[in-house]
Design a protein around this motif. Structure first.
Motif, PDB file in Angstrom:
ATOM      1  N   ASP A 209       0.841  -1.193   0.000  1.00 23.16           N
ATOM      2  CA  ASP A 209       0.000   0.000   0.000  1.00 23.16           C
ATOM      3  C   ASP A 209       0.880   1.249   0.000  1.00 23.16           C
ATOM      4  O   ASP A 209       2.091   1.176   0.228  1.00 23.16           O
ATOM      5  N   GLY A 210       0.257   2.383  -0.219  1.00 24.53           N
ATOM      6  CA  GLY A 210       0.968   3.653  -0.097  1.00 24.53           C
ATOM      7  C   GLY A 210       1.750   4.073  -1.322  1.00 24.53           C
ATOM      8  O   GLY A 210       2.502   5.054  -1.269  1.00 24.53           O
ATOM      9  N   VAL A 211       1.605   3.366  -2.440  1.00 26.14           N
ATOM     10  CA  VAL A 211       2.311   3.741  -3.673  1.00 26.14           C
ATOM     11  C   VAL A 211       1.525   4.849  -4.369  1.00 26.14           C
ATOM     12  O   VAL A 211       0.336   4.695  -4.643  1.00 26.14           O
ATOM     13  N   ARG A 212       2.186   5.945  -4.669  1.00 27.08           N
ATOM     14  CA  ARG A 212       1.472   7.095  -5.242  1.00 27.08           C
ATOM     15  C   ARG A 212       2.097   7.624  -6.535  1.00 27.08           C
ATOM     16  O   ARG A 212       1.595   8.580  -7.109  1.00 27.08           O
ATOM     17  N   SER A 213       3.210   7.062  -6.974  1.00 30.04           N
ATOM     18  CA  SER A 213       3.840   7.599  -8.171  1.00 30.04           C
ATOM     19  C   SER A 213       4.579   6.499  -8.931  1.00 30.04           C
ATOM     20  O   SER A 213       4.887   5.439  -8.374  1.00 30.04           O
ATOM     21  N   PHE A 214       4.842   6.776 -10.191  1.00 25.76           N
ATOM     22  CA  PHE A 214       5.597   5.834 -11.001  1.00 25.76           C
ATOM     23  C   PHE A 214       7.011   5.669 -10.446  1.00 25.76           C
ATOM     24  O   PHE A 214       7.589   4.582 -10.491  1.00 25.76           O
ATOM     25  N   ALA A 215       7.557   6.738  -9.888  1.00 22.68           N
ATOM     26  CA  ALA A 215       8.889   6.665  -9.278  1.00 22.68           C
ATOM     27  C   ALA A 215       8.903   5.678  -8.110  1.00 22.68           C
ATOM     28  O   ALA A 215       9.882   4.945  -7.919  1.00 22.68           O
ATOM     29  N   ASP A 216       7.810   5.652  -7.326  1.00 22.41           N
ATOM     30  CA  ASP A 216       7.707   4.685  -6.224  1.00 22.41           C
ATOM     31  C   ASP A 216       7.781   3.257  -6.761  1.00 22.41           C
ATOM     32  O   ASP A 216       8.434   2.383  -6.187  1.00 22.41           O
ATOM     33  N   ILE A 217       7.093   3.028  -7.882  1.00 22.64           N
ATOM     34  CA  ILE A 217       7.044   1.691  -8.463  1.00 22.64           C
ATOM     35  C   ILE A 217       8.425   1.257  -8.956  1.00 22.64           C
ATOM     36  O   ILE A 217       8.854   0.116  -8.747  1.00 22.64           O
ATOM     37  N   VAL A 218       9.115   2.166  -9.590  1.00 18.56           N
ATOM     38  CA  VAL A 218      10.463   1.855 -10.071  1.00 18.56           C
ATOM     39  C   VAL A 218      11.373   1.497  -8.904  1.00 18.56           C
ATOM     40  O   VAL A 218      12.143   0.529  -8.966  1.00 18.56           O
ATOM     41  N   THR A 219      11.263   2.241  -7.818  1.00 16.97           N
ATOM     42  CA  THR A 219      12.076   1.968  -6.633  1.00 16.97           C
ATOM     43  C   THR A 219      11.757   0.595  -6.058  1.00 16.97           C
ATOM     44  O   THR A 219      12.664  -0.174  -5.705  1.00 16.97           O
ATOM     45  N   LEU A 220      10.468   0.274  -5.968  1.00 20.41           N
ATOM     46  CA  LEU A 220      10.050  -1.030  -5.449  1.00 20.41           C
ATOM     47  C   LEU A 220      10.561  -2.158  -6.333  1.00 20.41           C
ATOM     48  O   LEU A 220      11.062  -3.175  -5.835  1.00 20.41           O
ATOM     49  N   TYR A 221      10.418  -1.978  -7.635  1.00 18.42           N
ATOM     50  CA  TYR A 221      10.859  -3.034  -8.551  1.00 18.42           C
ATOM     51  C   TYR A 221      12.371  -3.245  -8.464  1.00 18.42           C
ATOM     52  O   TYR A 221      12.847  -4.382  -8.418  1.00 18.42           O
ATOM     53  N   ASP A 222      13.122  -2.177  -8.427  1.00 22.09           N
ATOM     54  CA  ASP A 222      14.582  -2.295  -8.354  1.00 22.09           C
ATOM     55  C   ASP A 222      15.021  -3.012  -7.083  1.00 22.09           C
ATOM     56  O   ASP A 222      16.020  -3.749  -7.078  1.00 22.09           O
ATOM     57  N   ALA A 223      14.263  -2.802  -6.005  1.00 18.60           N
ATOM     58  CA  ALA A 223      14.640  -3.409  -4.724  1.00 18.60           C
ATOM     59  C   ALA A 223      14.189  -4.865  -4.607  1.00 18.60           C
ATOM     60  O   ALA A 223      14.872  -5.690  -4.000  1.00 18.60           O
ATOM     61  N   LEU A 224      13.040  -5.200  -5.222  1.00 18.30           N
ATOM     62  CA  LEU A 224      12.437  -6.521  -5.005  1.00 18.30           C
ATOM     63  C   LEU A 224      12.463  -7.420  -6.239  1.00 18.30           C
ATOM     64  O   LEU A 224      12.338  -8.641  -6.114  1.00 18.30           O
ATOM     65  N   THR A 225      12.555  -6.851  -7.426  1.00 21.27           N
ATOM     66  CA  THR A 225      12.567  -7.574  -8.710  1.00 21.27           C
ATOM     67  C   THR A 225      11.547  -8.716  -8.783  1.00 21.27           C
ATOM     68  O   THR A 225      11.908  -9.863  -9.005  1.00 21.27           O
ATOM     69  N   PRO A 226      10.261  -8.446  -8.566  1.00 19.27           N
ATOM     70  CA  PRO A 226       9.247  -9.495  -8.693  1.00 19.27           C
ATOM     71  C   PRO A 226       9.067  -9.911 -10.146  1.00 19.27           C
ATOM     72  O   PRO A 226       9.425  -9.170 -11.069  1.00 19.27           O
ATOM     73  N   LYS A 227       8.510 -11.105 -10.352  1.00 20.30           N
ATOM     74  CA  LYS A 227       8.246 -11.583 -11.700  1.00 20.30           C
ATOM     75  C   LYS A 227       7.047 -10.873 -12.324  1.00 20.30           C
ATOM     76  O   LYS A 227       6.915 -10.806 -13.539  1.00 20.30           O
ATOM     77  N   ARG A 228       6.173 -10.363 -11.456  1.00 24.55           N
ATOM     78  CA  ARG A 228       4.931  -9.764 -11.948  1.00 24.55           C
ATOM     79  C   ARG A 228       4.520  -8.618 -11.041  1.00 24.55           C
ATOM     80  O   ARG A 228       4.696  -8.667  -9.828  1.00 24.55           O
ATOM     81  N   LEU A 229       3.959  -7.584 -11.635  1.00 21.43           N
ATOM     82  CA  LEU A 229       3.353  -6.483 -10.890  1.00 21.43           C
ATOM     83  C   LEU A 229       1.857  -6.489 -11.184  1.00 21.43           C
ATOM     84  O   LEU A 229       1.446  -6.518 -12.352  1.00 21.43           O
ATOM     85  N   VAL A 230       1.044  -6.487 -10.137  1.00 23.22           N
ATOM     86  CA  VAL A 230      -0.409  -6.462 -10.290  1.00 23.22           C
ATOM     87  C   VAL A 230      -0.935  -5.220  -9.590  1.00 23.22           C
ATOM     88  O   VAL A 230      -0.806  -5.086  -8.370  1.00 23.22           O
ATOM     89  N   PHE A 231      -1.513  -4.321 -10.355  1.00 22.23           N
ATOM     90  CA  PHE A 231      -2.049  -3.084  -9.796  1.00 22.23           C
ATOM     91  C   PHE A 231      -3.561  -3.207  -9.663  1.00 22.23           C
ATOM     92  O   PHE A 231      -4.246  -3.569 -10.625  1.00 22.23           O
ATOM     93  N   VAL A 232      -4.065  -2.895  -8.478  1.00 20.19           N
ATOM     94  CA  VAL A 232      -5.503  -2.970  -8.223  1.00 20.19           C
ATOM     95  C   VAL A 232      -6.010  -1.569  -7.923  1.00 20.19           C
ATOM     96  O   VAL A 232      -5.542  -0.914  -6.978  1.00 20.19           O
ATOM     97  N   ALA A 233      -6.952  -1.101  -8.740  1.00 23.79           N
ATOM     98  CA  ALA A 233      -7.500   0.248  -8.568  1.00 23.79           C
ATOM     99  C   ALA A 233      -8.929   0.268  -9.092  1.00 23.79           C
ATOM    100  O   ALA A 233      -9.227   0.880 -10.127  1.00 23.79           O
ATOM    101  N   GLU A 234      -9.813  -0.385  -8.400  1.00 23.92           N
ATOM    102  CA  GLU A 234     -11.187  -0.506  -8.885  1.00 23.92           C
ATOM    103  C   GLU A 234     -11.954   0.813  -8.801  1.00 23.92           C
ATOM    104  O   GLU A 234     -12.975   0.977  -9.461  1.00 23.92           O
ATOM    105  N   ASP A 235     -11.485   1.755  -7.972  1.00 25.47           N
ATOM    106  CA  ASP A 235     -12.184   3.037  -7.837  1.00 25.47           C
ATOM    107  C   ASP A 235     -11.522   4.155  -8.636  1.00 25.47           C
ATOM    108  O   ASP A 235     -11.967   5.298  -8.584  1.00 25.47           O
ATOM    109  N   MET A 236     -10.472   3.851  -9.378  1.00 28.04           N
ATOM    110  CA  MET A 236      -9.772   4.875 -10.157  1.00 28.04           C
ATOM    111  C   MET A 236     -10.621   5.303 -11.353  1.00 28.04           C
ATOM    112  O   MET A 236     -11.188   4.470 -12.056  1.00 28.04           O
ATOM    113  N   SER A 237     -10.709   6.606 -11.577  1.00 34.02           N
ATOM    114  CA  SER A 237     -11.496   7.111 -12.702  1.00 34.02           C
ATOM    115  C   SER A 237     -10.782   6.825 -14.016  1.00 34.02           C
ATOM    116  O   SER A 237      -9.571   6.592 -14.053  1.00 34.02           O
ATOM    117  N   GLN A 238     -11.537   6.891 -15.105  1.00 34.98           N
ATOM    118  CA  GLN A 238     -10.948   6.637 -16.427  1.00 34.98           C
ATOM    119  C   GLN A 238      -9.905   7.689 -16.769  1.00 34.98           C
ATOM    120  O   GLN A 238      -8.852   7.380 -17.341  1.00 34.98           O
TER     121      GLN A 238
END
Length: 287
Positions: A209-238
């Motif tokens: 939780d708490g991810v608010r920017s693309f920069a946050d995602i890049v930092t997370l990926y560089d640190a954890l290198t997961p095989k897959r990223l799944v983003f859940v945002a059912e309330d996000m507007s178009q």
């Protein structure tokens, strides 16, 4: 059944392996054995359950029927009668009754009633079946009724805590995660449900939780290198979703988005080679 000769155990494997090969957690497998006689494992002298390859096929047959909506208590008779696996069977009434009872308790704000229902059903059915046949339809009904806002918010908050308490993360290693589930909504329920569903599989899913920017995602990926990223945002507007998707021209792993706004935004793209997949909701992702 019991085994007395260790040599006889060569073709046998423990319940953990059966769970990994079928995606059904050990609690549910034991419930199917004790309550419904659907499985008959061998036992070691110390009482440990041992299974054979044909048990994997049997569990898959059980899954076939329960995914059709057949109450688990009626599956044994279907297996013993060797009914055609292609037979179309409708047992919607049982799940509709469950939904009505569950929703009634939710509307009355009676967690002491709906929580035991959820926990009991989670022991009898795989998480995917319980979600698709029971919980997600109720959440959808509540979402479509503005007068039920209080009930929906109360359920979302409490159920998120319940599934966290039920999720077995023992032995998990965030640095070896197969998938990182990143919640972009104010409500984390759908992310929690997805990780709970995957908890009994061989894949390791972790929520963030708490991810608010693309920069946050890049930092997370560089640190954890997961095989897959799944983003859940059912309330996000178009409109907001379009901004998010524009940032994903490329990424070094599999990327999935779950949410109506994200799905609508993706429909306007003429580029069919986008390096990500988008699903309208959690039910579509599970399907």
């Amino acid at each position: 059944m019991s085994l007395t000769n260790d040599l006889d155990q060569v073709d046998y494997f423990p319940i953990r392996i059966l769970s990994e090969q079928t995606g059904v957690n050990s609690v549910t497998l034991r419930a199917w054995e004790r309550r419904y006689g659907l499985l008959k494992p061998y036992r070691t002298e110390k009482g440990h359950r041992l299974y054979q390859p044909q048990d994997v096929d049997r569990v898959k047959k059980i899954l076939y029927w329960v995914h059709l909506g057949v109450p688990v208590g009626k599956v044994k008779s279907l297996l013993e009668s060797n009914q055609d696996a292609e037979l179309e069977v409708q047992h919607e009434d049982a799940w509709q009754a469950w939904q009505q009872q569950f929703m009634g308790a939710v509307i009355d704000l009676r967690q002491s009633k709906w929580e035991p229902m959820f926990r009991e059903a989670s022991k009898q059915y795989p998480a995917s079946v319980l979600l698709m046949r029971g919980v997600l339809p109720v959440l959808e009904q509540l979402r479509n009724q503005s007068s039920r806002l209080v009930s929906r918010l109360a359920l979302q908050s409490a159920l998120s805590d319940v599934v966290i308490s039920m999720t077995d993360l023992s032995g998990g290693n965030l640095l070896q995660s197969d998938a990182l589930v990143i919640n972009l909504d104010n409500c984390a329920l759908m992310s929690r449900l997805l990780c709970w569903l995957k908890a009994s599989s061989s894949e390791q899913f972790f929520c963030m939780d708490g991810v608010r920017s693309f920069a946050d995602i890049v930092t997370l990926y560089d640190a954890l290198t997961p095989k897959r990223l799944v983003f859940v945002a059912e309330d996000m507007s178009q409109v907001e979703a379009e901004k998010w998707l524009q940032q994903w021209s490329s990424f070094p792993c599999d990327v999935c988005f779950i949410g109506t706004g994200l799905w609508l935004a993706s429909q306007g793209s003429n580029d069919l080679d986008k390096p990500w997949r988008v699903f309208s909701d959690l039910a579509a992702y599970l399907n």
